[in-house]
Each structure stands twice: as structure tokens, then as C-alpha cells.
Motif scaffolding. Structure first.
Motif, PDB file in Angstrom:
ATOM      1  N   PRO A  84       0.827  -1.208   0.000  1.00  0.00           N
ATOM      2  CA  PRO A  84       0.000   0.000   0.000  1.00  0.00           C
ATOM      3  C   PRO A  84       0.866   1.265   0.000  1.00  0.00           C
ATOM      4  CG  PRO A  84      -0.737  -1.547   1.674  1.00  0.00           C
ATOM      5  CD  PRO A  84       0.546  -2.079   1.122  1.00  0.00           C
ATOM      6  N   GLU A  85       0.344   2.333  -0.609  1.00  0.00           N
ATOM      7  CA  GLU A  85       1.113   3.567  -0.745  1.00  0.00           C
ATOM      8  C   GLU A  85       1.487   4.197   0.593  1.00  0.00           C
ATOM      9  OE1 GLU A  85      -0.540   6.436  -3.406  1.00  0.00           O
ATOM     10  OE2 GLU A  85      -0.931   4.934  -4.940  1.00  0.00           O
ATOM     11  N   ASP A  86       0.656   4.020   1.618  1.00  0.00           N
ATOM     12  CA  ASP A  86       0.939   4.647   2.906  1.00  0.00           C
ATOM     13  C   ASP A  86       1.912   3.836   3.761  1.00  0.00           C
ATOM     14  OD1 ASP A  86      -0.829   2.564   3.345  1.00  0.00           O
ATOM     15  OD2 ASP A  86      -1.839   3.562   5.019  1.00  0.00           O
ATOM     16  N   GLN A  87       2.396   2.719   3.255  1.00  0.00           N
ATOM     17  CA  GLN A  87       3.320   1.869   4.008  1.00  0.00           C
ATOM     18  C   GLN A  87       4.748   2.134   3.559  1.00  0.00           C
ATOM     19  OE1 GLN A  87       2.820  -2.408   3.516  1.00  0.00           O
ATOM     20  NE2 GLN A  87       2.756  -2.541   5.730  1.00  0.00           N
ATOM     21  N   LEU A  88       5.641   2.323   4.529  1.00  0.00           N
ATOM     22  CA  LEU A  88       7.035   2.593   4.199  1.00  0.00           C
ATOM     23  C   LEU A  88       7.690   1.363   3.587  1.00  0.00           C
ATOM     24  CD1 LEU A  88       8.383   4.567   7.279  1.00  0.00           C
ATOM     25  CD2 LEU A  88       7.663   5.447   5.075  1.00  0.00           C
ATOM     26  N   LEU A 129      15.850  -6.501  20.538  1.00  0.00           N
ATOM     27  CA  LEU A 129      16.866  -5.770  19.791  1.00  0.00           C
ATOM     28  C   LEU A 129      17.584  -6.694  18.829  1.00  0.00           C
ATOM     29  CD1 LEU A 129      18.528  -3.124  19.469  1.00  0.00           C
ATOM     30  CD2 LEU A 129      20.018  -4.005  21.270  1.00  0.00           C
ATOM     31  N   GLU A 130      17.740  -6.242  17.593  1.00  0.00           N
ATOM     32  CA  GLU A 130      18.478  -6.983  16.577  1.00  0.00           C
ATOM     33  C   GLU A 130      19.445  -6.017  15.921  1.00  0.00           C
ATOM     34  OE1 GLU A 130      19.563 -10.243  14.391  1.00  0.00           O
ATOM     35  OE2 GLU A 130      17.933 -10.282  15.846  1.00  0.00           O
ATOM     36  N   THR A 131      20.736  -6.366  15.877  1.00  0.00           N
ATOM     37  CA  THR A 131      21.713  -5.509  15.200  1.00  0.00           C
ATOM     38  C   THR A 131      22.267  -6.248  13.983  1.00  0.00           C
ATOM     39  OG1 THR A 131      23.471  -6.292  16.669  1.00  0.00           O
ATOM     40  CG2 THR A 131      22.404  -4.239  17.260  1.00  0.00           C
ATOM     41  N   VAL A 132      22.169  -5.602  12.843  1.00  0.00           N
ATOM     42  CA  VAL A 132      22.651  -6.159  11.584  1.00  0.00           C
ATOM     43  C   VAL A 132      23.207  -5.009  10.745  1.00  0.00           C
ATOM     44  CG1 VAL A 132      21.080  -8.147  11.539  1.00  0.00           C
ATOM     45  CG2 VAL A 132      20.352  -5.999  10.552  1.00  0.00           C
ATOM     46  N   ASP A 133      23.805  -5.332   9.602  1.00  0.00           N
ATOM     47  CA  ASP A 133      24.241  -4.268   8.706  1.00  0.00           C
ATOM     48  C   ASP A 133      22.999  -3.557   8.162  1.00  0.00           C
ATOM     49  OD1 ASP A 133      23.878  -5.359   5.650  1.00  0.00           O
ATOM     50  OD2 ASP A 133      24.270  -6.981   7.086  1.00  0.00           O
ATOM     51  N   SER A 134      23.179  -2.339   7.696  1.00  0.00           N
ATOM     52  CA  SER A 134      22.026  -1.518   7.291  1.00  0.00           C
ATOM     53  C   SER A 134      21.252  -2.089   6.118  1.00  0.00           C
ATOM     54  CB  SER A 134      22.488  -0.096   6.976  1.00  0.00           C
ATOM     55  OG  SER A 134      22.921   0.527   8.160  1.00  0.00           O
ATOM     56  N   ARG A 135      21.922  -2.751   5.207  1.00  0.00           N
ATOM     57  CA  ARG A 135      21.225  -3.356   4.064  1.00  0.00           C
ATOM     58  C   ARG A 135      20.222  -4.403   4.546  1.00  0.00           C
ATOM     59  NH1 ARG A 135      24.392  -7.335   0.245  1.00  0.00           N
ATOM     60  NH2 ARG A 135      24.661  -8.124   2.323  1.00  0.00           N
ATOM     61  N   ASN A 136      20.674  -5.300   5.420  1.00  0.00           N
ATOM     62  CA  ASN A 136      19.780  -6.341   5.939  1.00  0.00           C
ATOM     63  C   ASN A 136      18.745  -5.778   6.900  1.00  0.00           C
ATOM     64  OD1 ASN A 136      20.700  -8.761   4.614  1.00  0.00           O
ATOM     65  ND2 ASN A 136      22.591  -8.491   5.749  1.00  0.00           N
ATOM     66  N   ALA A 137      19.094  -4.716   7.601  1.00  0.00           N
ATOM     67  CA  ALA A 137      18.124  -4.082   8.497  1.00  0.00           C
ATOM     68  C   ALA A 137      16.955  -3.515   7.697  1.00  0.00           C
ATOM     69  CB  ALA A 137      18.799  -2.978   9.309  1.00  0.00           C
ATOM     70  N   ALA A 138      17.249  -2.851   6.583  1.00  0.00           N
ATOM     71  CA  ALA A 138      16.189  -2.285   5.741  1.00  0.00           C
ATOM     72  C   ALA A 138      15.312  -3.394   5.159  1.00  0.00           C
ATOM     73  CB  ALA A 138      16.796  -1.436   4.631  1.00  0.00           C
ATOM     74  N   SER A 139      15.921  -4.482   4.710  1.00  0.00           N
ATOM     75  CA  SER A 139      15.154  -5.604   4.153  1.00  0.00           C
ATOM     76  C   SER A 139      14.270  -6.252   5.211  1.00  0.00           C
ATOM     77  CB  SER A 139      16.104  -6.666   3.587  1.00  0.00           C
ATOM     78  OG  SER A 139      16.813  -6.157   2.505  1.00  0.00           O
ATOM     79  N   GLU A 141       5.516  -5.176   6.160  1.00  0.00           N
ATOM     80  CA  GLU A 141       4.513  -5.679   5.221  1.00  0.00           C
ATOM     81  C   GLU A 141       3.612  -6.713   5.872  1.00  0.00           C
ATOM     82  OE1 GLU A 141       6.379  -7.071   1.646  1.00  0.00           O
ATOM     83  OE2 GLU A 141       7.446  -5.191   1.404  1.00  0.00           O
ATOM     84  N   GLU A 142       4.154  -7.458   6.839  1.00  0.00           N
ATOM     85  CA  GLU A 142       3.344  -8.445   7.561  1.00  0.00           C
ATOM     86  C   GLU A 142       2.382  -7.781   8.535  1.00  0.00           C
ATOM     87  OE1 GLU A 142       6.104 -11.050   9.497  1.00  0.00           O
ATOM     88  OE2 GLU A 142       6.541 -12.158   7.666  1.00  0.00           O
ATOM     89  N   GLY A 143       2.530  -6.469   8.717  1.00  0.00           N
ATOM     90  CA  GLY A 143       1.647  -5.755   9.637  1.00  0.00           C
ATOM     91  C   GLY A 143       2.141  -5.738  11.065  1.00  0.00           C
ATOM     92  N   ARG A 144       3.368  -6.149  11.281  1.00  0.00           N
ATOM     93  CA  ARG A 144       3.917  -6.148  12.635  1.00  0.00           C
ATOM     94  C   ARG A 144       4.410  -4.748  12.984  1.00  0.00           C
ATOM     95  NH1 ARG A 144       7.634 -11.397  12.676  1.00  0.00           N
ATOM     96  NH2 ARG A 144       8.087 -10.659  14.759  1.00  0.00           N
ATOM     97  N   VAL A 145       4.338  -4.402  14.274  1.00  0.00           N
ATOM     98  CA  VAL A 145       4.814  -3.095  14.729  1.00  0.00           C
ATOM     99  C   VAL A 145       6.302  -3.241  15.023  1.00  0.00           C
ATOM    100  CG1 VAL A 145       4.560  -1.263  16.420  1.00  0.00           C
ATOM    101  CG2 VAL A 145       2.559  -2.569  15.700  1.00  0.00           C
ATOM    102  N   VAL A 146       7.119  -2.702  14.117  1.00  0.00           N
ATOM    103  CA  VAL A 146       8.576  -2.789  14.247  1.00  0.00           C
ATOM    104  C   VAL A 146       9.180  -1.403  14.068  1.00  0.00           C
ATOM    105  CG1 VAL A 146       8.768  -5.181  13.483  1.00  0.00           C
ATOM    106  CG2 VAL A 146       8.843  -3.362  11.800  1.00  0.00           C
TER     107      VAL A 146
END
Length: 170
Positions: free
Chosen positions: A50-54, A137-147, A154-159
Motif C-alpha cells: 500500500p502507498e501509505d506503508q514505508l 533488539l536486533e543488530t545487523v548491517d544496514s542493508r539487511n536491516a532495511a530488508s 509488510e506483515e503488519g507487525r509493529v517494528v
């Protein structure tokens, strides 16, 4: 008894007839396993957001592209809210830099920290702060964090995601 005798004489004749009329074996072309057992061609979750979802679409050494807009520097995302974030390197990530989570409701179930190009260990103080708020808390590189953020959002979870640009190495 007569029925049994009749069936015993008829059965061999029936089997012979069936063997003579057996259909020729044809080798039908079977679909590939990928086609038969996958929905990849029919469902594309990434393109149907959806358009309103980041949704993080691209990144480079200094910026992220989110929903077609390029943002320079570090970003903090909570649910579908996006804001600029002050840390410029991993050592700048402190409980103070994440103090916004004291006021945000609902509390995200997970905070994904994108450390830049490399993964760094989190200080015990920061880990305790995040735990005291009620998040994991999860720490990963920024590429994997964005994915990861894209998928969970998209699953609708509050993250939440706290991302340093990919070019950050320390």
C-alpha cells in the motif's frame, strides 16, 4: 458355487482382453517443479505494498530511498513513520538517541539497528535500555536491516528500525 466357477473362467479372459486393449504409453510433458509448486509468478508482495506503508527501495553509501524519496543520513522508522536521526556513527547510538521510544505507543515489538556496513556489538547499557522499554533488539548491517524492516512491516507487525547509512564503517 456355479457363480464362482463362472467368475474363475471369465477372469482370465477379461485380463487378456484388457492387456490387448491397453492404451499406448505416452509421455506427457510435465510442468517444471518451479511452475508446479511455486506462486512466484503470481504473487509479488514487494510490488503490491500500500502507498501509505514505508518501503526501503534503494540505498547507497550516504542515503536511503524510501517510497521513491531519497533521504540523506541516518533514519529512524517506527511503523509507518519516518524521521531523520542524529547519530552519524555507531558509537553515537545511545539510550538518549533512542529516547523517543519512551513515548511512542504502541511499543514496537522489535528494534532493528542498522550498523552501517559492518555489524557492531551493542553496549550493555543500550541493550538494557531497549529491554526496559519492552522491545527486542536486533543488530545487523544496514542493508539487511532495511530488508528485514520491509518484510516485517509488510506483515503488519509493529517494528522499528534505526539505520545508519551503509557507508558508515565505525
Amino acid at each position: 458355487m456355479a457363480t464362482r466357477l463362472k467368475s474363475m473362467t471369465t477372469l482370465p479372459k477379461l485380463i487378456q482382453t484388457m492387456r490387448k486393449e491397453a492404451p499406448k504409453h505416452c509421455n506427457p510433458v510435465l510442468p517444471s517443479l518451479r511452475r508446479a509448486f511455486s506462486l512466484y509468478d503470481q504473487i509479488n508482495l514487494i510490488d503490491n505494498v500500500p502507498e501509505d506503508q514505508l518501503r526501503f527501495q534503494e540505498f547507497n553509501e550516504t542515503s536511503f530511498t524510501v517510497n521513491g524519496v531519497k533521504y540523506e543520513g541516518s533514519l529512524l522508522c517506527v511503523g509507518n513513520l519516518l524521521m531523520s536521526w542524529s547519530p552519524r556513527q555507531f558509537s553515537d547510538i545511545t539510550p538518549d538517541s533512542l529516547s523517543i521510544f519512551k513515548t511512542i505507543r504502541p511499543i514496537p515489538e522489535l528494534l532493528i539497528v542498522g550498523c552501517g556496513r559492518n555489524i557492531h556489538p551493542v553496549t550493555p547499557e543500550l541493550r538494557q535500555f531497549v529491554k526496559s522499554i519492552g522491545m527486542k533488539l536486533e543488530t545487523v548491517d544496514s542493508r539487511n536491516a532495511a530488508s528485514t524492516y520491509n518484510i516485517l512491516n509488510e506483515e503488519g507487525r509493529v517494528v522499528a528500525a534505526a539505520l545508519l547509512p551503509y557507508g558508515v564503517t565505525s
